[in-house]
Design a protein around this motif. Sequence first.
Motif, PDB file in Angstrom:
ATOM      1  N   TYR A  36       0.849  -1.186   0.000  1.00 27.65           N
ATOM      2  CA  TYR A  36       0.000   0.000   0.000  1.00 27.65           C
ATOM      3  C   TYR A  36       0.888   1.240   0.000  1.00 27.65           C
ATOM      4  CZ  TYR A  36      -4.257  -2.619   1.028  1.00 27.65           C
ATOM      5  OH  TYR A  36      -5.345  -3.460   0.957  1.00 27.65           O
ATOM      6  N   GLN A  38       0.808   5.517   1.000  1.00 25.02           N
ATOM      7  CA  GLN A  38       0.069   6.557   1.713  1.00 25.02           C
ATOM      8  C   GLN A  38       0.710   7.907   1.426  1.00 25.02           C
ATOM      9  OE1 GLN A  38       0.179   6.549   6.055  1.00 25.02           O
ATOM     10  NE2 GLN A  38      -1.954   7.249   6.144  1.00 25.02           N
ATOM     11  N   LEU A  44      -4.771   4.839   2.902  1.00 27.79           N
ATOM     12  CA  LEU A  44      -3.860   3.911   2.230  1.00 27.79           C
ATOM     13  C   LEU A  44      -4.457   3.475   0.895  1.00 27.79           C
ATOM     14  CD1 LEU A  44      -3.416   3.485   5.458  1.00 27.79           C
ATOM     15  CD2 LEU A  44      -2.044   1.567   4.694  1.00 27.79           C
ATOM     16  N   LEU A  88       4.808   7.315   1.671  1.00 25.31           N
ATOM     17  CA  LEU A  88       5.057   6.290   2.683  1.00 25.31           C
ATOM     18  C   LEU A  88       4.504   4.973   2.160  1.00 25.31           C
ATOM     19  CD1 LEU A  88       6.123   5.868   5.592  1.00 25.31           C
ATOM     20  CD2 LEU A  88       3.874   6.538   6.420  1.00 25.31           C
ATOM     21  N   PHE A  90       3.760   0.855   2.671  1.00 30.48           N
ATOM     22  CA  PHE A  90       3.524  -0.179   3.674  1.00 30.48           C
ATOM     23  C   PHE A  90       3.398  -1.541   3.006  1.00 30.48           C
ATOM     24  CE2 PHE A  90       2.858   2.179   7.548  1.00 30.48           C
ATOM     25  CZ  PHE A  90       2.413   3.425   7.135  1.00 30.48           C
ATOM     26  N   GLY A 105       3.548  -3.601   8.092  1.00 28.37           N
ATOM     27  CA  GLY A 105       4.871  -3.227   8.560  1.00 28.37           C
ATOM     28  C   GLY A 105       4.866  -1.793   9.049  1.00 28.37           C
ATOM     29  N   THR A 106       6.039  -1.332   9.463  1.00 29.19           N
ATOM     30  CA  THR A 106       6.148  -0.001  10.055  1.00 29.19           C
ATOM     31  C   THR A 106       6.235   1.109   9.007  1.00 29.19           C
ATOM     32  OG1 THR A 106       8.515  -0.402  10.234  1.00 29.19           O
ATOM     33  CG2 THR A 106       7.197  -0.750  12.217  1.00 29.19           C
ATOM     34  N   ARG A 109       9.565   5.356   4.143  1.00 29.35           N
ATOM     35  CA  ARG A 109       9.342   6.626   3.436  1.00 29.35           C
ATOM     36  C   ARG A 109      10.267   6.680   2.226  1.00 29.35           C
ATOM     37  NH1 ARG A 109       6.326  10.525   4.737  1.00 29.35           N
ATOM     38  NH2 ARG A 109       6.116   9.770   6.876  1.00 29.35           N
TER      39      ARG A 109
ATOM     40  N   GLN B  41       2.602   6.686  11.759  1.00 33.23           N
ATOM     41  CA  GLN B  41       3.511   5.549  11.843  1.00 33.23           C
ATOM     42  C   GLN B  41       2.778   4.250  11.536  1.00 33.23           C
ATOM     43  OE1 GLN B  41       6.814   6.002  12.101  1.00 33.23           O
ATOM     44  NE2 GLN B  41       6.321   8.167  12.028  1.00 33.23           N
ATOM     45  N   LYS B  42       3.000   3.247  12.352  1.00 28.48           N
ATOM     46  CA  LYS B  42       2.503   1.922  12.043  1.00 28.48           C
ATOM     47  C   LYS B  42       0.981   1.877  11.998  1.00 28.48           C
ATOM     48  CE  LYS B  42       3.081  -2.891  13.311  1.00 28.48           C
ATOM     49  NZ  LYS B  42       3.783  -3.861  14.161  1.00 28.48           N
ATOM     50  N   VAL B  43       0.456   1.120  11.057  1.00 26.86           N
ATOM     51  CA  VAL B  43      -0.980   0.932  10.920  1.00 26.86           C
ATOM     52  C   VAL B  43      -1.374  -0.315  11.715  1.00 26.86           C
ATOM     53  CG1 VAL B  43      -2.854   0.538   9.290  1.00 26.86           C
ATOM     54  CG2 VAL B  43      -0.940   2.009   8.646  1.00 26.86           C
ATOM     55  N   PHE B  91      -8.835   4.488  10.551  1.00 28.79           N
ATOM     56  CA  PHE B  91      -9.192   4.184   9.171  1.00 28.79           C
ATOM     57  C   PHE B  91     -10.199   3.047   9.124  1.00 28.79           C
ATOM     58  CE2 PHE B  91      -6.370   6.862   6.901  1.00 28.79           C
ATOM     59  CZ  PHE B  91      -5.174   6.917   7.615  1.00 28.79           C
ATOM     60  N   PHE B 106      -9.412   1.544   1.692  1.00 31.08           N
ATOM     61  CA  PHE B 106      -9.431   2.382   2.885  1.00 31.08           C
ATOM     62  C   PHE B 106     -10.113   3.720   2.628  1.00 31.08           C
ATOM     63  CE2 PHE B 106      -6.760   0.314   6.065  1.00 31.08           C
ATOM     64  CZ  PHE B 106      -6.166  -0.690   5.323  1.00 31.08           C
ATOM     65  N   GLY B 107     -10.745   4.230   3.693  1.00 30.58           N
ATOM     66  CA  GLY B 107     -11.219   5.593   3.664  1.00 30.58           C
ATOM     67  C   GLY B 107     -10.081   6.562   3.953  1.00 30.58           C
TER      68      GLY B 107
END
Lengths: 114, 115
Positions: A36, A38, A44, A88, A90, A105-106, A109, B41-43, B91, B106-107
Amino acid sequence: AQSVAQPEDQVNVAEGNPLTVKCTYSVSGNPYLFWYVQYPNRGLQFLLKYITGDNLVKGSYGFEAEFNKSQTSFHLKKPSALVSDSALYFCAVRDGSSGDKLTFGTGTRLAVRP
Amino acid sequence: EPEVTQTPSHQVTQMGQEVILRCVPISNHLYFYWYRQILGQKVEFLVSFYNNEISEKSEIFDDQFSVERPDGSNFTLKIRSTKLEDSAMYFCASSGQAKNTGELFFGEGSRLTVL
């Protein structure tokens, strides 16, 4: 348990050069893998996925990823980066044998300089 | 192109207050999710929902959280008594394909700020 590792917080590349964003995964059953992207203050957006079949999958905006079972990796690639690819990224995994939880994952970038 | 819509885009609330975040998934989708992201950061996975019941939930999704699909179109996340650490971007996502193989849509997210 399932998990994803993105070892690089940031990847820097010049416009026109190839880019790679790394991802490794851990899952008990069959791995279903996703990428994904972002953009700032946005949701996403799905790029591509691997479920089964050809290890090289192609997705949106010229991105592709290669599934490597022996290395448990699913690196994202693009032959020629654009400044507009800066965002970013993912990687995510789902255990195809059970559950519908998608684990991310984290994030990495990507910065593409002109 | 069909999309997932979320409201409000930003909500500020006092600690201890109840918050409801609303989502309208893509109309023919059957699988619904809430995720949250702290500080870009992390999702993190919160909960998945199918056939009017929770399919799976994370440790984050404790008794303070609940989800509902009240009218066949909306999908809501309720936080009963908000804490400072609930501040995040939430989200909503939906998927229309078979449970494991489908990608999530995703929204744009609802930013929750707890003071």
